[in-house]
Scaffold this motif. Sequence first.
Motif, PDB file in Angstrom:
ATOM      1  N   ALA A  89       0.896  -1.335   0.125  1.00  0.00           N
ATOM      2  CA  ALA A  89       0.226   0.138   0.211  1.00  0.00           C
ATOM      3  C   ALA A  89       0.990   0.919   0.167  1.00  0.00           C
ATOM      4  O   ALA A  89       0.830   2.146  -0.750  1.00  0.00           O
ATOM      5  N   ASP A  90       1.846   1.286   0.124  1.00  0.00           N
ATOM      6  CA  ASP A  90       3.155   2.807   0.655  1.00  0.00           C
ATOM      7  C   ASP A  90       3.325   2.877  -0.403  1.00  0.00           C
ATOM      8  O   ASP A  90       3.508   3.744  -0.326  1.00  0.00           O
ATOM      9  N   ASP A  91       3.636   1.712  -1.268  1.00  0.00           N
ATOM     10  CA  ASP A  91       4.284   2.364  -2.714  1.00  0.00           C
ATOM     11  C   ASP A  91       3.548   3.039  -3.665  1.00  0.00           C
ATOM     12  O   ASP A  91       3.798   3.020  -4.566  1.00  0.00           O
ATOM     13  N   TYR A  92       2.050   2.854  -3.118  1.00  0.00           N
ATOM     14  CA  TYR A  92       1.380   3.274  -4.473  1.00  0.00           C
ATOM     15  C   TYR A  92       1.362   5.274  -4.070  1.00  0.00           C
ATOM     16  O   TYR A  92       1.362   5.573  -4.851  1.00  0.00           O
ATOM     17  N   LEU A  93       2.112   5.160  -2.816  1.00  0.00           N
ATOM     18  CA  LEU A  93       1.356   6.868  -2.699  1.00  0.00           C
ATOM     19  C   LEU A  93       2.776   7.905  -3.463  1.00  0.00           C
ATOM     20  O   LEU A  93       2.012   8.565  -4.018  1.00  0.00           O
TER      21      LEU A  93
END
Length: 214
Positions: A89-93
């Motif tokens: 999820a963090d990689d999408y930010l």
Amino acid sequence: MADSDVPSGPIGIPRQGPRGDGHDQRYGHGRRPAPGGGAPRDGGSAPDMTELFLLRAAGPVDLEAALALHRRCTPATLAGRYHGPLDEADDYLPHLLDPRHGRALAARTVSGRLVGLGHLLWDGAEAEVALLVEDAWQRRGVGSSLLSALVEMASREQREEVYAVCRPADPGMAAVMRAVGLSVERHPEEDALVLSARLTALPTAAASPARARG
């Protein structure tokens, strides 16, 4: 996105600053505690529910605060927003906060805590909308305030339609879209549900966040 993000009543959202500059500030007010849904990943501290929140444009500078928001969200809330493995999820930010791909809005309390993010991602004549609201701030009008502002942005950019991708068993996003005046069409897919709404038929009241009812 959880069903608990459906607003429970009207909120005031006075406009501050010029219309359409992307930095408008709109205020809402917390209303009632959200139901449980598992513990945040960092066991976050309880927020002050008497605080107001405001909306403003978000970008790469907000990455650290957005990562902290992820850590305060429960796995169920993150799974409702991102449809892949939660550890990604963090990689999408960085992509979501990059203005080359669309527009991002942050909902912050007056003390500076980031409690919600809204994204408008360009897709030809359409735009994808997506929301993430911290569990403790769901059902306080944060999601609907973000969505109202995103819909107005899409309309100003002359997008013909907005759509959201959610899990088939999650009615929350459809409820928030209807709450801001959108006429929602449902398009089931293999592992997801696409909710679309044409903006050409959008009622005037729904297109203006300054008049949003929740």
